[in-house]
Write a protein that holds these residues in place. Structure first.
Motif, mmCIF file in Angstrom:
data_model
loop_
_atom_site.group_PDB
_atom_site.id
_atom_site.type_symbol
_atom_site.label_atom_id
_atom_site.label_comp_id
_atom_site.label_asym_id
_atom_site.label_seq_id
_atom_site.Cartn_x
_atom_site.Cartn_y
_atom_site.Cartn_z
ATOM 1 N N SER A 175 19.337 36.999 4.338
ATOM 2 C CA SER A 175 20.400 36.529 3.457
ATOM 3 C C SER A 175 20.163 36.859 1.986
ATOM 4 O O SER A 175 20.973 36.538 1.144
ATOM 5 N N GLY A 176 19.054 37.544 1.652
ATOM 6 C CA GLY A 176 18.971 38.092 0.307
ATOM 7 C C GLY A 176 19.724 39.400 0.360
ATOM 8 O O GLY A 176 19.486 40.209 1.236
ATOM 9 N N LEU A 177 20.667 39.617 -0.524
ATOM 10 C CA LEU A 177 21.455 40.838 -0.451
ATOM 11 C C LEU A 177 20.568 42.032 -0.717
ATOM 12 O O LEU A 177 20.109 42.227 -1.820
ATOM 13 N N SER A 178 20.316 42.822 0.291
ATOM 14 C CA SER A 178 19.492 43.993 0.064
ATOM 15 C C SER A 178 20.396 45.137 -0.345
ATOM 16 O O SER A 178 21.344 45.473 0.346
ATOM 17 N N LEU A 179 20.125 45.687 -1.493
ATOM 18 C CA LEU A 179 21.044 46.687 -2.009
ATOM 19 C C LEU A 179 20.656 48.092 -1.598
ATOM 20 O O LEU A 179 21.386 49.037 -1.810
ATOM 21 N N GLU A 180 19.464 48.205 -1.031
ATOM 22 C CA GLU A 180 19.022 49.545 -0.723
ATOM 23 C C GLU A 180 18.490 49.649 0.683
ATOM 24 O O GLU A 180 17.906 48.720 1.205
ATOM 25 N N TYR A 205 5.819 44.282 -0.142
ATOM 26 C CA TYR A 205 6.371 43.664 -1.342
ATOM 27 C C TYR A 205 7.880 43.671 -1.323
ATOM 28 O O TYR A 205 8.523 44.465 -0.629
ATOM 29 N N THR A 206 8.430 42.768 -2.102
ATOM 30 C CA THR A 206 9.864 42.704 -2.340
ATOM 31 C C THR A 206 10.016 42.423 -3.815
ATOM 32 O O THR A 206 9.243 41.660 -4.380
ATOM 33 N N SER A 207 10.992 43.078 -4.432
ATOM 34 C CA SER A 207 11.184 42.847 -5.853
ATOM 35 C C SER A 207 12.610 42.381 -6.105
ATOM 36 O O SER A 207 13.558 42.941 -5.570
ATOM 37 N N ARG A 258 25.929 19.641 -7.800
ATOM 38 C CA ARG A 258 25.156 20.160 -6.682
ATOM 39 C C ARG A 258 26.058 20.559 -5.520
ATOM 40 O O ARG A 258 25.855 21.588 -4.886
ATOM 41 N N ILE A 259 27.058 19.727 -5.270
ATOM 42 C CA ILE A 259 27.995 20.067 -4.187
ATOM 43 C C ILE A 259 28.673 21.390 -4.527
ATOM 44 O O ILE A 259 28.808 22.281 -3.687
ATOM 45 N N TYR A 260 29.066 21.534 -5.782
ATOM 46 C CA TYR A 260 29.704 22.774 -6.234
ATOM 47 C C TYR A 260 28.792 23.963 -6.000
ATOM 48 O O TYR A 260 29.183 24.980 -5.424
ATOM 49 N N ASP A 261 27.525 23.795 -6.426
ATOM 50 C CA ASP A 261 26.547 24.873 -6.248
ATOM 51 C C ASP A 261 26.393 25.266 -4.786
ATOM 52 O O ASP A 261 26.404 26.437 -4.434
ATOM 53 N N GLU A 262 26.241 24.241 -3.959
ATOM 54 C CA GLU A 262 26.022 24.524 -2.543
ATOM 55 C C GLU A 262 27.256 25.174 -1.936
ATOM 56 O O GLU A 262 27.155 26.038 -1.079
ATOM 57 N N SER A 263 28.434 24.740 -2.398
ATOM 58 C CA SER A 263 29.657 25.217 -1.755
ATOM 59 C C SER A 263 29.919 26.682 -2.049
ATOM 60 O O SER A 263 30.653 27.338 -1.343
ATOM 61 N N LYS A 264 29.282 27.210 -3.095
ATOM 62 C CA LYS A 264 29.501 28.623 -3.392
ATOM 63 C C LYS A 264 28.775 29.536 -2.417
ATOM 64 O O LYS A 264 29.105 30.703 -2.294
ATOM 65 N N ARG A 265 27.773 28.994 -1.737
ATOM 66 C CA ARG A 265 27.072 29.743 -0.715
ATOM 67 C C ARG A 265 26.543 31.079 -1.215
ATOM 68 O O ARG A 265 26.648 32.088 -0.546
ATOM 69 N N ARG A 266 26.033 31.078 -2.411
ATOM 70 C CA ARG A 266 25.447 32.317 -2.906
ATOM 71 C C ARG A 266 24.080 32.514 -2.275
ATOM 72 O O ARG A 266 23.425 31.554 -1.921
ATOM 73 N N PRO A 267 23.651 33.771 -2.145
ATOM 74 C CA PRO A 267 22.290 33.979 -1.641
ATOM 75 C C PRO A 267 21.286 33.473 -2.667
ATOM 76 O O PRO A 267 21.626 33.271 -3.831
ATOM 77 N N HIS A 268 20.055 33.257 -2.238
ATOM 78 C CA HIS A 268 19.049 32.706 -3.138
ATOM 79 C C HIS A 268 18.532 33.724 -4.123
ATOM 80 O O HIS A 268 17.952 33.376 -5.140
ATOM 81 N N TYR A 269 18.701 34.990 -3.793
ATOM 82 C CA TYR A 269 18.160 36.033 -4.661
ATOM 83 C C TYR A 269 18.795 37.361 -4.289
ATOM 84 O O TYR A 269 19.419 37.496 -3.237
ATOM 85 N N VAL A 270 18.669 38.317 -5.184
ATOM 86 C CA VAL A 270 19.136 39.672 -4.916
ATOM 87 C C VAL A 270 17.921 40.582 -4.968
ATOM 88 O O VAL A 270 17.127 40.514 -5.899
ATOM 89 N N VAL A 271 17.783 41.419 -3.956
ATOM 90 C CA VAL A 271 16.618 42.284 -3.874
ATOM 91 C C VAL A 271 16.892 43.599 -4.588
ATOM 92 O O VAL A 271 17.934 44.215 -4.398
#
Ligand code: UDP
Ligand code: MG
Length: 327
Positions: free
Chosen positions: A313-318, A64-66, A288-301
């Motif tokens: 590329s999901g920022l794993s914090l632990e 699992y991943t949360s 949309r271009i703005y959103d894409e250009s920020k290059r944020r990950p899709h989610y934070v774990v």
């Protein structure tokens, strides 16, 4: 390598998740193949994660991943696909609307060489209005989009490893997976099953949600709205030209005459309306271009029983294995 991965996005599914898990296990065990179930908790607030942890504790095939908050089903599916290691990956909803009994059939079709096997639901048990709206939407989409999207073909599908790899190689942030599935191509086959209602809990898709999802789909897969704006502009310009010539001819033949207040207002209002709408369309794309250009990950774990490397590329914090107790 595991033979089958089941990827399940879950958002507040504590009422059904155990029933779902049992159903999947009952279907998969007799097949005699190795499998894993990858649950992704999409920031649930109802204790789904506690259940997932129990399941993972009791069965090594459960992973699992949360997420740290609700990132939406698309992100959850992405995380699940990244986790998956199987040669074939089946994407399923947690609410038993995607009946596990079809998995053996999907696997069989996969063995015949298909990279994507789609279980397509019909629209029984659905409101007449919703069915009609969906039909209209798909008709529009078929006319507008550069990829083909089929009514009822949702996310219940089996993908081969290379199809998954192709999907994961698409870098965009704004993920309209129905379009992406079709974009990657490969040999695809589908079969239809009768729609079932969710076993328990509530649907997370309100009408507004669906509308926005629809607009997302239309915009992320083509630039035709922009083209349409150009066409409208050209036609308007041409008709204005004809009209102006007609007025000039009238003046030359009959002398000066100044009626036309209504025409003037109509033209001004209509044109400003079209301009605003066009600006809105352009704005959507720029956003949309703005959103894409920020290059944020899709989610934070928030936590996972995975090694951090899998979820690149999901920022794993632990660090792996050290699950923090729930706040
Ligand atoms: N889901 C999710 N994140 C969300 C919304 C939904 O992971 O923000 C999951 C949900 O737990 C379920 C699947 O996506 O497994 C489909 O959701 P739902 O049944 O609410 O949608 P519907 O079947 O009504 O279209
Ligand atoms: Mg559902």
């Amino acid at each position: 390598m595991v033979q089958i991965s089941i990827v399940v996005p879950c958002y507040n599914e504590s009422e059904v998740i155990e029933a779902f898990h049992d159903a999947v296990i009952t279907t998969l065990e007799p097949l005699g193949r190795t499998f894993e179930i990858c649950y992704v908790d999409d920031g649930s607030s109802d204790g789904t994660i506690a259940i997932l942890k129990d399941l993972a504790g009791a069965d090594r095939r459960v992973r699992y991943t949360s997420f740290s908050r609700n990132f939406g089903k698309e992100s959850a599916m992405l995380a699940g696909m990244r986790m998956s290691r199987g040669a074939a990956v089946v994407l399923m909803d947690a609410d038993l609307q995607h009946p596990p009994e079809f998995i053996p059939r999907m696997l069989e079709l996969h063995q015949h060489g298909y990279d994507q096997v789609i279980a397509q639901r019909d629209r029984t048990h659905e409101g007449a209005l919703r069915t009609a709206l969906c039909r209209a939407y798909y008709r529009l989409v078929r006319r507008c989009m550069n990829v083909e999207i089929v009514n009822g073909a949702g996310d219940f599908r089996l993908l081969s490893r290379r199809a998954i790899d192709a999907l994961l190689s698409l870098p965009e942030n704004n993920r309209f997976s129905k379009g992406l599935f079709s974009w990657i191509g490969f040999d695809t086959v589908s079969f239809t099953y009768e729609n079932v209602q969710r076993a328990a809990g509530q649907s997370k898709w309100s009408g507004r949600h669906l509308l926005n999802y629809g607009i997302d789909g239309l915009i992320s897969f083509n630039s035709r709205p922009l083209r349409l704006a150009i066409h409208t502009g050209l036609w308007l310009f041409l008709s204005a030209l004809v009209y102006a010539l007609w007025i000039i001819a009238n003046v030359v033949l009959d002398g000066v005459d100044t009626p036309g207040y209504a025409t003037l207002i109509t033209a001004v209002v209509a044109l400003s309306g079209i301009q605003l709408a066009t600006l809105g369309v352009i704005g959507e794309y720029v956003g949309r271009i703005y959103d894409e250009s920020k290059r944020r990950p899709h989610y934070v774990v928030r936590e996972t029983n995975e090694s951090a490397a899998v979820l690149d590329s999901g920022l794993s914090l632990e660090p792996a294995g050290q699950a923090r107790p729930e706040a």
